[in-house]
Design a protein around this motif. Structure first.
Motif, PDB file in Angstrom:
ATOM      1  N   CYS A  53       0.847  -1.176   0.000  1.00 43.85           N
ATOM      2  CA  CYS A  53       0.000   0.000   0.000  1.00 43.85           C
ATOM      3  C   CYS A  53       0.890   1.235   0.000  1.00 43.85           C
ATOM      4  O   CYS A  53       1.615   1.487   0.947  1.00 43.85           O
ATOM      5  CB  CYS A  53      -0.897  -0.021   1.233  1.00 43.85           C
ATOM      6  N   GLY A  54       0.863   1.969  -1.088  1.00 42.47           N
ATOM      7  CA  GLY A  54       1.645   3.189  -1.212  1.00 42.47           C
ATOM      8  C   GLY A  54       0.804   4.221  -1.915  1.00 42.47           C
ATOM      9  O   GLY A  54      -0.192   4.687  -1.376  1.00 42.47           O
ATOM     10  N   HIS A  55       1.179   4.575  -3.130  1.00 48.22           N
ATOM     11  CA  HIS A  55       0.365   5.493  -3.924  1.00 48.22           C
ATOM     12  C   HIS A  55      -0.877   4.792  -4.452  1.00 48.22           C
ATOM     13  O   HIS A  55      -1.846   5.447  -4.821  1.00 48.22           O
ATOM     14  CB  HIS A  55       1.181   6.070  -5.072  1.00 48.22           C
ATOM     15  N   THR A  56      -0.843   3.462  -4.500  1.00 51.77           N
ATOM     16  CA  THR A  56      -2.022   2.654  -4.800  1.00 51.77           C
ATOM     17  C   THR A  56      -2.119   1.555  -3.748  1.00 51.77           C
ATOM     18  O   THR A  56      -1.106   1.054  -3.275  1.00 51.77           O
ATOM     19  CB  THR A  56      -1.943   1.991  -6.192  1.00 51.77           C
ATOM     20  N   CYS A  57      -3.312   1.194  -3.376  1.00 55.00           N
ATOM     21  CA  CYS A  57      -3.533   0.145  -2.378  1.00 55.00           C
ATOM     22  C   CYS A  57      -4.321  -0.995  -3.007  1.00 55.00           C
ATOM     23  O   CYS A  57      -5.392  -0.777  -3.570  1.00 55.00           O
ATOM     24  CB  CYS A  57      -4.320   0.684  -1.185  1.00 55.00           C
ATOM     25  N   TYR A 121       3.542  10.378   4.899  1.00 52.33           N
ATOM     26  CA  TYR A 121       4.174   9.290   5.640  1.00 52.33           C
ATOM     27  C   TYR A 121       5.667   9.190   5.309  1.00 52.33           C
ATOM     28  O   TYR A 121       6.498   9.012   6.192  1.00 52.33           O
ATOM     29  CB  TYR A 121       3.466   7.972   5.325  1.00 52.33           C
ATOM     30  N   LEU A 122       6.012   9.311   4.033  1.00 50.25           N
ATOM     31  CA  LEU A 122       7.427   9.241   3.625  1.00 50.25           C
ATOM     32  C   LEU A 122       8.232  10.417   4.170  1.00 50.25           C
ATOM     33  O   LEU A 122       9.422  10.282   4.454  1.00 50.25           O
ATOM     34  CB  LEU A 122       7.535   9.193   2.100  1.00 50.25           C
ATOM     35  N   ALA A 123       7.576  11.568   4.340  1.00 49.35           N
ATOM     36  CA  ALA A 123       8.251  12.744   4.888  1.00 49.35           C
ATOM     37  C   ALA A 123       8.264  12.731   6.419  1.00 49.35           C
ATOM     38  O   ALA A 123       8.711  13.693   7.034  1.00 49.35           O
ATOM     39  CB  ALA A 123       7.575  14.012   4.388  1.00 49.35           C
ATOM     40  N   ARG A 124       7.767  11.644   7.017  1.00 50.90           N
ATOM     41  CA  ARG A 124       7.711  11.453   8.470  1.00 50.90           C
ATOM     42  C   ARG A 124       6.893  12.522   9.187  1.00 50.90           C
ATOM     43  O   ARG A 124       7.173  12.894  10.317  1.00 50.90           O
ATOM     44  CB  ARG A 124       9.105  11.374   9.069  1.00 50.90           C
ATOM     45  N   ASP A 127       1.485   9.159  10.419  1.00 51.74           N
ATOM     46  CA  ASP A 127       1.493   7.706  10.349  1.00 51.74           C
ATOM     47  C   ASP A 127       0.771   7.258   9.074  1.00 51.74           C
ATOM     48  O   ASP A 127       0.241   8.075   8.320  1.00 51.74           O
ATOM     49  CB  ASP A 127       0.803   7.111  11.569  1.00 51.74           C
ATOM     50  N   PHE A 128       0.731   5.949   8.873  1.00 53.63           N
ATOM     51  CA  PHE A 128       0.031   5.393   7.716  1.00 53.63           C
ATOM     52  C   PHE A 128      -0.788   4.194   8.192  1.00 53.63           C
ATOM     53  O   PHE A 128      -0.570   3.057   7.805  1.00 53.63           O
ATOM     54  CB  PHE A 128       1.037   4.988   6.633  1.00 53.63           C
ATOM     55  N   ASN A 129      -1.748   4.475   9.075  1.00 51.67           N
ATOM     56  CA  ASN A 129      -2.602   3.432   9.643  1.00 51.67           C
ATOM     57  C   ASN A 129      -3.763   3.166   8.686  1.00 51.67           C
ATOM     58  O   ASN A 129      -4.597   4.042   8.458  1.00 51.67           O
ATOM     59  CB  ASN A 129      -3.124   3.849  11.013  1.00 51.67           C
ATOM     60  N   GLN A 130      -3.831   1.950   8.165  1.00 56.62           N
ATOM     61  CA  GLN A 130      -4.821   1.596   7.165  1.00 56.62           C
ATOM     62  C   GLN A 130      -5.997   0.893   7.827  1.00 56.62           C
ATOM     63  O   GLN A 130      -5.817   0.062   8.704  1.00 56.62           O
ATOM     64  CB  GLN A 130      -4.207   0.659   6.133  1.00 56.62           C
TER      65      GLN A 130
END
Length: 142
Positions: A53-57, A121-124, A127-130
């Motif tokens: 899961c990134g730019h597309t999930c 998320y990449l820039a900190r 979070d990236f809670n799905q």
């Protein structure tokens, strides 16, 4: 006969003059409206898996028919939330699932808000809670 997933709602007004209340007892529903709800039978169970899961999930769902009847016209709707914010929705047409069998459904979420959440998320910065909410629509033979 084919039944759809739509439940039936029956509303009956409680008439206080027609209600039989024993002497000395009080009725808490006197003057209120009685509601009887007949909901659809829940004939399926689902299990959710994530791919990368990134730019597309990529969302994979295992749909199992737990009834003794064949379920037809099965469709899946998956709503994806990242950190509690809605970032996208995807749909899949699964088809027919025979009694006591399972099928896999998958769909891909691509959206600008998902891409922005992943960049944060990449820039900190977050979070990236799905979290995925799935809804399955179906018809069944009765």
């Amino acid at each position: 006969m084919i039944r759809s997933l739509v439940g039936t709602f029956l509303v009956a007004a409680a008439a206080t003059s027609l209600m039989a209340v024993p002497a000395g007892a009080t009725s808490s529903t006197a003057g209120a409206t009685a509601v009887t709800v007949t909901a659809k039978p829940h004939l399926i169970r689902s299990k959710i898996q994530f791919g990368r899961c990134g730019h597309t999930c990529r969302i994979k769902v295992r749909i199992k028919n737990i009834s003794r009847t064949t379920v037809v016209n099965v469709r899946l709707k998956a709503r994806l939330k990242i950190n509690g914010r809605h970032v996208g929705t995807c749909y899949d047409n699964v088809g027919t699932i025979r009694a006591r069998k399972a099928r896999w459904a998958s769909c891909t979420v691509r959206s600008r808000s998902l891409s922005r959440a992943y960049d944060r998320y990449l820039a900190r910065r977050s979070d990236f809670n799905q979290h995925v909410f799935t809804t399955t629509y179906y018809r069944y033979y009765r």
